[in-house]
Scaffold this motif. Sequence first.
Motif, PDB file in Angstrom:
ATOM      1  N   THR A  82      32.879  17.344  60.935  1.00  0.00           N
ATOM      2  CA  THR A  82      33.477  17.602  59.648  1.00  0.00           C
ATOM      3  C   THR A  82      33.040  17.106  58.754  1.00  0.00           C
ATOM      4  N   ALA A  83      31.461  16.051  58.979  1.00  0.00           N
ATOM      5  CA  ALA A  83      30.235  15.942  58.067  1.00  0.00           C
ATOM      6  C   ALA A  83      30.901  16.676  57.010  1.00  0.00           C
ATOM      7  N   THR A  84      30.521  17.026  55.291  1.00  0.00           N
ATOM      8  CA  THR A  84      30.418  17.570  54.851  1.00  0.00           C
ATOM      9  C   THR A  84      28.971  17.666  54.111  1.00  0.00           C
ATOM     10  N   PHE A  85      28.105  18.675  54.770  1.00  0.00           N
ATOM     11  CA  PHE A  85      26.936  18.617  54.329  1.00  0.00           C
ATOM     12  C   PHE A  85      27.140  19.597  52.312  1.00  0.00           C
ATOM     13  N   GLY A  86      25.973  19.508  51.652  1.00  0.00           N
ATOM     14  CA  GLY A  86      25.343  20.270  50.590  1.00  0.00           C
ATOM     15  C   GLY A  86      26.108  21.813  50.603  1.00  0.00           C
TER      16      GLY A  86
ATOM     17  N   GLY B 217      35.503  29.571  56.450  1.00  0.00           N
ATOM     18  CA  GLY B 217      36.354  28.436  55.613  1.00  0.00           C
ATOM     19  C   GLY B 217      36.025  27.323  56.960  1.00  0.00           C
ATOM     20  N   LEU B 218      35.756  27.857  57.993  1.00  0.00           N
ATOM     21  CA  LEU B 218      35.218  27.055  59.291  1.00  0.00           C
ATOM     22  C   LEU B 218      33.444  26.322  59.052  1.00  0.00           C
ATOM     23  N   THR B 219      33.450  25.610  58.382  1.00  0.00           N
ATOM     24  CA  THR B 219      31.867  25.178  57.694  1.00  0.00           C
ATOM     25  C   THR B 219      30.878  23.881  58.891  1.00  0.00           C
ATOM     26  N   GLY B 220      31.831  23.644  60.147  1.00  0.00           N
ATOM     27  CA  GLY B 220      31.179  22.969  61.179  1.00  0.00           C
ATOM     28  C   GLY B 220      30.021  23.960  61.555  1.00  0.00           C
TER      29      GLY B 220
ATOM     30  N   ILE C 179      33.176  24.388  66.847  1.00  0.00           N
ATOM     31  CA  ILE C 179      33.106  23.074  67.136  1.00  0.00           C
ATOM     32  C   ILE C 179      34.403  22.318  66.367  1.00  0.00           C
ATOM     33  N   GLU C 180      34.931  23.571  65.742  1.00  0.00           N
ATOM     34  CA  GLU C 180      36.450  22.385  65.292  1.00  0.00           C
ATOM     35  C   GLU C 180      37.475  22.761  66.182  1.00  0.00           C
TER      36      GLU C 180
ATOM     37  N   THR D  42      39.163  16.986  68.024  1.00  0.00           N
ATOM     38  CA  THR D  42      39.258  16.468  66.428  1.00  0.00           C
ATOM     39  C   THR D  42      38.990  14.650  66.002  1.00  0.00           C
ATOM     40  N   PRO D  43      38.296  14.549  64.888  1.00  0.00           N
ATOM     41  CA  PRO D  43      37.960  13.130  64.523  1.00  0.00           C
ATOM     42  C   PRO D  43      39.202  11.903  65.988  1.00  0.00           C
ATOM     43  N   GLY D  44      40.020  12.734  65.197  1.00  0.00           N
ATOM     44  CA  GLY D  44      41.183  11.945  66.495  1.00  0.00           C
ATOM     45  C   GLY D  44      41.680  11.890  68.123  1.00  0.00           C
ATOM     46  N   ALA D  45      41.167  12.878  67.889  1.00  0.00           N
ATOM     47  CA  ALA D  45      40.829  14.034  69.658  1.00  0.00           C
ATOM     48  C   ALA D  45      40.057  14.125  70.225  1.00  0.00           C
ATOM     49  N   MET D  46      38.930  13.280  70.854  1.00  0.00           N
ATOM     50  CA  MET D  46      37.136  14.217  70.645  1.00  0.00           C
ATOM     51  C   MET D  46      37.807  14.407  72.262  1.00  0.00           C
TER      52      MET D  46
END
Lengths: 746, 154
Positions: free
Chosen positions: A239-243, B31-34, B73-74, B78-82
């Motif tokens: 979830t970290a946003t890179f450029g 749009g899954l950029t992970g 990875i998504e 999640t950040p709240g439930a890794m």
Amino acid sequence: MSRLGTIARRSFLIGSAAIAGGVAFGVWKLNQPLANPLQPGPGEAALNPFIFIDGSGVTIITPKAEMGQGVQTTLAALAAEELDLDWEQVRVLHGPPAAAYYNSVMLGNVLPFKDYAMSDFQHRLAEEVGRFGKVVGLQITGGSTSMTDGFVRLREAGATARETLKLAASAQLNVAPASLRTESGQVIAPDGTAIRYEDLAEAAAQIDPPKVTLRDPSHWRYIGQSMPRLDQVAKATGTATFGIDVRMEGQRFATLRMNPNLGGGMVSYDATRAEAMPGVEKIIDLGNGIAVVARNTWLAFRAAEAVEITWQSAPYPPEQAQMWEAIEASFADAPNSTMRDDGDTTNGIAGATEVTAEYRVPFLAHATMEPMNAAALYTGEALQIACGNQVPTLVQSHCAEAVGLEPEQVSVETTFLGGGFGRRGEYDYAVYAARVAKEMPGTPIQVTWTREEDMGHDFYRPAAIGRFRGAVQDGRAVMLDGQIAGPSVTASAMPRLTGMQAAGPDRVLVEGAYDQPYAIPNYRIRGHITDLGLPIGFWRSVGASVNGFLHECFLDEMAHVAGRDPLDFRLEMMRSEHAPSAGCLEKVAEMSGWTGQTPEGIGRGVGFTYSFGTPVAQVVEVAQTDSGIRIARAWIACDVGLALDPEIVKAQMVSGLVYGLSAAVMGEITFAGGAVEQQNFWDYDALRMHTMPQVEVAVLEANGHMGGAGEPGTPPSMPALANALYDLTGTRARELPLNRSFDFVV
Amino acid sequence: MTIPLTVNSTTHQIDLPGDVPLLWVLRDEIGLTGTKFGCGVSACGACTVHIDGEAVRACQVALRDVWGEVTTIEAMGTPGAMSILQQAWVDHQVAQCGYCQSGQIMQAAALLAETPRPGDADIDAAMEGNLCRCGTYPRIRAAIHAAAAKMSEV
């Protein structure tokens, strides 16, 4: 006059009159406060450029870019220390481009002093020159300066905010400010009444901040502790946003294909075939290449390959052999600098044994994991840029100039950087994105380079040749005379960073050689600049990445001729010259159990470099295996003066070592026909899980001044490895990469 | 004509040519950029995802060739439930720049699914295709060992 022009004009004062003419102007200018770039809305307050408070709490604005070095965490800890925030309450954001976030240290590092031998007066002078960063608004993450730069400023920001909030609470509760205390993001009155900072922020913003004194180190809760890094959860969950991850409504995806003959233009191109390919929306002539805009990055990649282009040739010698010849030829020129010249190095010393050697190191690419990219949206009146970068103010001014706007019309959002290493201290990737966006007003564009484009259009670590002669007598070095020749990073980068030409002696060309803490009575280091006309730049540890190898390999050769243990040989010359440096060597000897003896099939080497204010000693151990030579273990002892976050310092030391070892084993950029030959990780690789040594790090704090952590781990790793290979094989490799001379496990 | 693609339990109808690599469908279309782009030639592992549980390089699998359900990875947590593995990454403060870590975690997750208590040699063999320019390998190794131990408890 544009802001770019203003910067260029002012910069003249730094570069050409760094000390003599500049300080008066600097002091005058320094006394003027800088505008706070944060513009709070209703219900929000920006108590200073570093502390922003809104309804949901406190955000610490870091002037430095997070590229993996943990800078946001430590800068936030400095502010939170004084502001009395619980660690769970700490949030951080990268600062916008603004003069208030100037780097107060980096320019001071242009002074030709040997850091280890600097007097307090010289340190103060360096601080003065560093403040010119304020005058030119040079906002830069680099030179391992973030902690020295932020150590006072972020604590002062936190303390000022705290005291201002207390004044606001004092007015609200009608009690004396001195009776109030702060804890967990609240101001607490003697009767136990607690008011959250966010509820005091608006009132506090109306109050002139009082003068503050910083807390005594004995009261520190965070500084000196290993804090949980603020970026870890985002980076473990994708979830970290890179450029490269920036997404805007209606965004299109683009790529570039630029002239591989760097600096050359385009004779002609034919995009007929590419224009008919699926998803392609526009092909843009950029003069020295083309951009393809498509609905998907990969469709843009494929179409860019299909454009037929005739390139102009390179403005430099096109073949690698010609470049080496040019570097060799520059030894015949008068030296650009003689930054160390102790005793007499020209006449022979009776009874001493002479040693000579010549070394070569290649061009190197940065090869950040995240290829160059930037997102841009141009609307005619404004330009929005989002990218990972180390220089927001330069990104802003150069993008503005590229699209014909004023800098005030350009916003820059700095995302996480998927590696920097100096590459994102340039701004070419942002300017290209701005130019592409200008051709499609109203449409957000993400411009992503292919790995091949990234590898072939870098600002390379320069190649260099070192010619060293020395003399040993009675087991000691009595003379060392080193000459270093190669392209100048300063000469190439100064016009890009400041708009002016570099002049005078180039410290960067010889750093890591002239400034080492060895007591050698006759000691000279000269630099010779080769003007190749090739774009070169700052690569993790910069000049020391070259000179650490040259200097420390040569000392090893001298020790061998002197019949001495290479570690003892160094230590003896270092103890009287700089005790903290000697302390690092002693520590690394202890950690590694150094005896000077290694069993059959094992080799050990030592390397030491003092760079960016931090002495670092390393021992590398190699082992002969059936499948080749393996780098088995490494030990690092560094002295950062004050370790603000010991685990982050350790992580940076290991990272610096791996970066150096990777380059030493296999890193090499070569040119053929004007273009870079290497393309991707298959021919420009690095150490991997199975080739990574076990590493131990000791962080010492005996040095008198705080030093950097991001870069100083890199320089000594390369000679330590080469010296270990000599110990293992008896072969002295004087040329990098070492896989030309040895078979490593791959 | 669209191509159906199931990612993280959601089926999408993708209107792209069939030869577009899965990586660029995930990143630019869904749009899954992970999942990251590092090299485009299967040389760095930054784009590692799972197809039916198997770790694959998303830059090398064409949209029309995707043979099963894709996990990115998504969907690991999640950040709240890794997941346990992600928590181990955080506990060991593995990431530096962090760009390669999605791929590292996906590769490690596939390793642990197949070899619940991997030795160092297993980790070397499974992870050597995943490049990290920051050199976080020792912490990755430690996190994998810790996650393996933790998973064997539950």
